[in-house]
Design a protein around this motif. Structure first.
Motif, PDB file in Angstrom:
ATOM      1  N   LEU A  27     -34.190  34.872  27.897  1.00 46.82           N
ATOM      2  CA  LEU A  27     -33.083  34.187  27.694  1.00 46.82           C
ATOM      3  C   LEU A  27     -32.272  34.375  28.575  1.00 46.82           C
ATOM      4  O   LEU A  27     -32.570  35.627  29.506  1.00 46.82           O
ATOM      5  CB  LEU A  27     -32.202  34.804  26.163  1.00 46.82           C
ATOM      6  N   ARG A  28     -31.410  33.883  29.287  1.00 52.69           N
ATOM      7  CA  ARG A  28     -30.771  33.544  30.948  1.00 52.69           C
ATOM      8  C   ARG A  28     -29.044  33.121  30.731  1.00 52.69           C
ATOM      9  O   ARG A  28     -28.771  33.544  31.333  1.00 52.69           O
ATOM     10  CB  ARG A  28     -31.719  33.377  31.964  1.00 52.69           C
ATOM     11  N   LYS A  29     -29.252  32.423  29.574  1.00 55.49           N
ATOM     12  CA  LYS A  29     -27.920  31.174  29.919  1.00 55.49           C
ATOM     13  C   LYS A  29     -27.513  31.965  28.887  1.00 55.49           C
ATOM     14  O   LYS A  29     -27.606  32.352  27.196  1.00 55.49           O
ATOM     15  CB  LYS A  29     -27.907  29.676  29.425  1.00 55.49           C
ATOM     16  N   ARG A  30     -25.509  32.221  29.159  1.00 53.35           N
ATOM     17  CA  ARG A  30     -24.575  33.063  27.704  1.00 53.35           C
ATOM     18  C   ARG A  30     -24.715  32.461  26.759  1.00 53.35           C
ATOM     19  O   ARG A  30     -24.504  32.428  25.649  1.00 53.35           O
ATOM     20  CB  ARG A  30     -23.410  33.033  28.339  1.00 53.35           C
ATOM     21  N   GLY A  31     -24.770  31.077  26.997  1.00 48.29           N
ATOM     22  CA  GLY A  31     -24.624  30.655  25.221  1.00 48.29           C
ATOM     23  C   GLY A  31     -25.801  30.826  24.582  1.00 48.29           C
ATOM     24  O   GLY A  31     -25.639  31.193  22.968  1.00 48.29           O
ATOM     25  N   ASP A  32     -26.886  30.918  25.587  1.00 49.98           N
ATOM     26  CA  ASP A  32     -28.195  31.272  24.495  1.00 49.98           C
ATOM     27  C   ASP A  32     -27.790  33.058  23.453  1.00 49.98           C
ATOM     28  O   ASP A  32     -28.233  32.796  22.243  1.00 49.98           O
ATOM     29  CB  ASP A  32     -29.550  31.253  24.609  1.00 49.98           C
ATOM     30  N   ASP A 101     -35.340  32.934  18.678  1.00 47.89           N
ATOM     31  CA  ASP A 101     -34.551  33.488  20.315  1.00 47.89           C
ATOM     32  C   ASP A 101     -34.075  35.158  19.731  1.00 47.89           C
ATOM     33  O   ASP A 101     -34.145  34.785  18.040  1.00 47.89           O
ATOM     34  CB  ASP A 101     -33.602  32.824  20.110  1.00 47.89           C
TER      35      ASP A 101
END
Length: 132
Positions: A27-32, A101
């Motif tokens: 996971l790299r995106k803030r939204g995730d 996730d």
């Protein structure tokens, strides 16, 4: 005078086995991370685990790691994250669910100092509770 030849060490050895475990996505995106924060969570002595079913049809298991400044300075945070990454690499391919996730959050003074087998047991316990 010439040096002696090195013995042939390749005879009779087999190449390392290729792992059949699926590779973990990161996971790299803030939204995730924010979506995982709104989902289920389970605390243990060594870490906090957040988990959510994505529901997008992708069977990949994705994992993210975070440690706040409460964990300590940069050295302590990096050590805690290295330990979390290794625990996830060992256990999530077998115990994680496809299409989920997971976010592993380090705890102050616990993640970096806790015995590694105990840290593995913490993740096993958290996954069992989250998937129940």
């Amino acid at each position: 005078m010439t040096p002696p030849e090195a013995p042939d060490t390749t005879a009779g050895t087999t190449p390392p086995a290729v792992s059949s475990c699926p590779k973990l996505g990161i996971l790299r995106k803030r939204g995730d991370f924010l979506a995982a924060a709104r989902a289920r969570r389970q605390g243990t002595h060594g870490m906090m685990v957040q988990a959510r079913a994505r529901g997008d049809g992708d069977p990949a298991i994705r994992v993210g790691f975070t440690c706040s400044k409460k964990v300590g300075n940069a050295v302590a945070r990096n050590r805690a994250k290295r330990r979390l990454r290794e625990v996830a690499r060992l256990l999530l391919p077998a115990l994680g669910r496809p299409g989920w996730d997971y976010v592993l959050i380090g705890r102050p003074e616990a993640t970096a100092e806790r015995a590694f087998p105990a840290l593995q047991d913490d993740l096993r316990h958290a996954l069992k509770k989250l998937h129940a």
